[in-house]
Design a protein around this motif. Sequence first.
Motif, short mmCIF file in Angstrom:
data_model
loop_
_atom_site.label_atom_id
_atom_site.label_comp_id
_atom_site.label_asym_id
_atom_site.label_seq_id
_atom_site.Cartn_x
_atom_site.Cartn_y
_atom_site.Cartn_z
N ALA A 79 -47.02 39.80 25.05
CA ALA A 79 -46.54 38.73 25.92
C ALA A 79 -47.59 37.65 26.10
O ALA A 79 -47.27 36.45 26.13
N GLY A 80 -48.85 38.07 26.23
CA GLY A 80 -49.93 37.11 26.44
C GLY A 80 -50.06 36.12 25.30
O GLY A 80 -50.17 34.91 25.52
N PHE A 81 -50.05 36.62 24.08
CA PHE A 81 -50.16 35.71 22.93
C PHE A 81 -48.92 34.84 22.80
O PHE A 81 -49.01 33.66 22.42
N ALA A 82 -47.75 35.38 23.12
CA ALA A 82 -46.53 34.58 23.06
C ALA A 82 -46.58 33.45 24.08
O ALA A 82 -46.29 32.29 23.76
N PHE A 83 -46.97 33.77 25.32
CA PHE A 83 -47.06 32.74 26.36
C PHE A 83 -48.14 31.71 26.03
O PHE A 83 -47.99 30.53 26.31
#
Length: 454
Positions: free
Chosen positions: A21-25
Amino acid sequence: MRKRVNQIKPEKVFLIIALVAGFAFTFIQPLFIEPDSSYHFDKSTYLTNTVVDRSAIGFPAEDYQSSPVPFSTVSSMMKEGTYFKNFFETKLPVISRDKVIDQRAVGQAWYQDIMHLVPGIGVKLGYVIYPSIGSMVLVARLFNLIFFIVSLYFIIKKLKAYQMVFTVISVTPVAIQFATSLSYDCFNYIAFAWLSATLINIAVDYKDANIITFRNFFQRIIGPVIMLYFSKSNSRLLFILVLIMLMALIRRKLNIQISKFQILAGSFFVLVLGASIYAVRYHDQIRVVINKFIYTLMEPYYSVLTTQVISGTSTSAIPAWFYPIQYTALVLLFLSYTKERVPRWFAWMGMVLNLVNLFGILFKFAVSPSYLDHVITGPQGRYFTAFLLILAPIFTLLAQKIKIRVSGLWLKKSIILISVIALGLNLGVTSLKFYHLHLPSDEYRSGIEHYIFK
């Protein structure tokens, strides 16, 4: 398969979800849509002497205007097709940081810069890689994200109780949003989580009657206490729990007996003293403040205190129908802890600090001359998110009074699934509005402009 899921450790669940999720955000979430995002960028660039001249791309800055950049400015660039060219392709020169006039960015003392140190290093390196705003922001987001993930991974791993609570709260859309921004909320959350986890571990040892020397106590808390000291002011309420823990150790060491009546009498005295101080200092505003509290808690549109705590910021959250699902899952997780792992006074203090933080922040904005509406506007849900970490013990006491089975493999899988869906919905809504519909993120999404008590 069932055995494998049961053996999944909370810190590994956190690591997997936070990484994905962190890399996507980090890469999908548009630039400058988070609350105060332009200020955090200015602060980071000022700190590392990497202030860039944005006049070439027609992007207003707090450097020159000392006011937030409207969300419509960025969405207009996307609509006109200049977003990627302006932010990612155009090279911008570094100018003297003396041009910065925003006093929040300049700061008053050195310790005010510490919370922006990580994103500051990120914007500096990002400019070295490519001298554009996009490069600076993305690298700074990555630095904050790595700092967040590494820190929380070890905090959760070392926890002796409530690991899943720390995991679920740390992967909420609110937490991932400020972890993938240049905001000081990332530093604040880590500091609060570190000291909370340390105090919970000490409380577990205290409950189990393990030997805790004063030397050991201070060695364990010195690091997180120092870090939290340089954090947001409301988070320092946690120092009260540190003091109470120290008093409990002294009481046990000296074998001092304190009755429930004495505890209640002392608590009542503190409450009366606080009310008296308030009455003397704000006697001319009591009626106005009480009315504001009533209007705010009755207002059907102004939902900041619920929607923004775990579901996302005011600029990009999740669909309203998913709020009750997300909160139900969190409450069931709280209630799944039926065994008392910490002393009861610790559990009650966790609840008290949550209430003090809630009403303290509401009161601060209620008396502020900058907010003259009948409803208390200004507080954001992220001001309360970190305090949820110390709320689990009080739910354990509640779980012992009600007959409900909320544990096992089903609960764990459901909680993880709902957390992932919340993140997907949050990023999906943001992407749809910005990249497809070209609409500005609505900073008044939670009803700040639409409340009825005007």
